[in-house]
Design an enzyme around this catalytic site. Sequence first.
Site, mmCIF file in Angstrom:
data_model
loop_
_atom_site.group_PDB
_atom_site.id
_atom_site.type_symbol
_atom_site.label_atom_id
_atom_site.label_comp_id
_atom_site.label_asym_id
_atom_site.label_seq_id
_atom_site.Cartn_x
_atom_site.Cartn_y
_atom_site.Cartn_z
ATOM 1 N N SER A 131 40.017 30.680 55.105
ATOM 2 C CA SER A 131 40.033 32.090 54.560
ATOM 3 C C SER A 131 40.284 33.188 55.788
ATOM 4 C CB SER A 131 38.365 32.399 54.139
ATOM 5 O OG SER A 131 38.428 33.589 53.998
ATOM 6 N N ASP A 146 45.815 35.296 45.767
ATOM 7 C CA ASP A 146 44.921 35.797 44.906
ATOM 8 C C ASP A 146 45.650 36.138 43.497
ATOM 9 O OD1 ASP A 146 42.461 35.656 46.002
ATOM 10 O OD2 ASP A 146 42.090 37.789 46.514
ATOM 11 N N ARG A 165 35.741 46.422 53.586
ATOM 12 C CA ARG A 165 36.046 46.525 55.044
ATOM 13 C C ARG A 165 35.406 48.214 55.493
ATOM 14 N NH1 ARG A 165 39.137 42.771 53.293
ATOM 15 N NH2 ARG A 165 40.351 41.421 54.694
ATOM 16 N N GLN A 220 39.093 35.880 55.930
ATOM 17 C CA GLN A 220 37.942 36.614 56.082
ATOM 18 C C GLN A 220 37.295 36.414 57.281
ATOM 19 O OE1 GLN A 220 35.676 36.278 52.371
ATOM 20 N NE2 GLN A 220 37.256 37.549 51.437
ATOM 21 N N SER A 258 46.753 33.923 54.463
ATOM 22 C CA SER A 258 46.615 35.459 53.941
ATOM 23 C C SER A 258 47.005 36.400 54.700
ATOM 24 C CB SER A 258 45.154 35.565 53.287
ATOM 25 O OG SER A 258 45.248 34.516 51.905
ATOM 26 N N ARG A 290 30.636 28.152 48.563
ATOM 27 C CA ARG A 290 31.706 28.617 49.333
ATOM 28 C C ARG A 290 31.655 28.349 50.888
ATOM 29 N NH1 ARG A 290 34.364 33.957 46.766
ATOM 30 N NH2 ARG A 290 36.150 32.967 48.166
ATOM 31 N N LYS A 305 39.052 45.943 46.149
ATOM 32 C CA LYS A 305 37.819 45.238 46.543
ATOM 33 C C LYS A 305 37.971 45.261 48.157
ATOM 34 C CE LYS A 305 37.102 40.980 46.213
ATOM 35 N NZ LYS A 305 36.785 39.760 45.843
ATOM 36 N N SER A 306 38.879 44.570 48.588
ATOM 37 C CA SER A 306 39.093 44.028 50.183
ATOM 38 C C SER A 306 39.142 45.432 50.983
ATOM 39 C CB SER A 306 40.511 43.540 50.419
ATOM 40 O OG SER A 306 40.625 42.423 49.579
#
EC number: 2.5.1.19
Length: 412
Positions: free
Chosen positions: A155, A296, A15, A157, A182, A109, A10-11
């Site tokens: 995060s 995760d 991207r 992200q 992360s 979130r 998914k990541s």
Amino acid sequence: MPVVDIPGSKSITARALFLAAAADGVTTLVRPLRSDDTEGFAEGLARLGYRVGRTPDTWQVDGRPQGPAVAEADVYCRDGATTARFLPTLAAAGHGTYRFDASPQMRRRPLLPLTRALRDLGVDLRHEEQEGHHPLTVAAAGVEGGEVTLDAGQSSQYLTALLLLGPLTRTGLRITVTDLVSVPYVEITIAMMRAFGVEVRCEGDVFVVPPGGYGATTYAVEPDASTASYFFAAAAVTGGEVTVPGLGEGALQGDLGFVDVLRRMGAEVSVGAESTTVRGSGELRGVTVNMRDISDTMPTLAAVAPFASGPVRIEDVANTRVKECDRLEACAENLRRLGVEVATGPDWIEIQPGPAGGPVGAEIKSYGDHRIVMSFAVTGLRVPGISFDDPGCVRKTFPGFHEEFGALRARL
């Protein structure tokens, strides 16, 4: 020996979709993940005017270095955090007015560190209701670039979104990071940017991104290491053996490091050039592990912890409280339902071995979180009577999970 084909990451898919949309030319993505999150990302790109063509095994994206093809758009990000954080950042590099909203779960979130950084770079961005949360509107006029400071302690992200934006700015970006979780996910981003022709320079806590844009390419998406953790854990708790092809020594994803935790607990692990194999040894030892960089997979470890001979303590995972749900408390609550003794703190969880007769079956409360359901499916391999209040929420990342996991159960 069961061999499990895991869907694409998914990541990496998220991207790759951003990079393909931003690149000059047509990019082909090979074996991207097709799930609710990634379909939502692709749909968002289409709403912004990008062409996304699909065959069963590939997606083709016509890149637009100048930004969205439409002057106005209303984008619904569903439950996807990457969609909700990356697409407004991509849109900021264009010219137009773009509104973004998301599901109630995603609205809860946080976004503020990212949107604050975008504002510091001159982006006209407005949160419509609660500051730092969706819905939001971007009045885009391109991004000049320059220096910005970012807190990525909630995060990674946030940092990834800014790194991806950098080559689309007029002068490039110099990002000073004050806190970061992360880290392996940021390393994925930098490696993928390199594949699209951009080299990020790291100077301690400063990331330097040059301007100049991206070049289109053909990009193969590797299997999802977070998803693979459930199948590796299944081998560890049953004494069986599982091999996942496509995840080996050169894998980009840090979450493959979960197998090192299983090795510390007593499982046999073999990481080859093109695949990884886990064999259960018949015992699982207690362990204390810092999972800041692979958070995760925290629920996966929590779900197998009752079968260990000693306590399992997971530390430095405060950021799991602001995922699809508060994963620390969700794991604790569900383990207690199974009769397992659990304690939690601000950034840790400690799980005792299961009761003398073993954990008892119960309905698992999913909180709408795909990772809670997939994790406790592993527990269900040794505890009869486990069910889920919302088994279908796995469609977020792996629509066929229950069928694939059921087939593995039969083989193990």
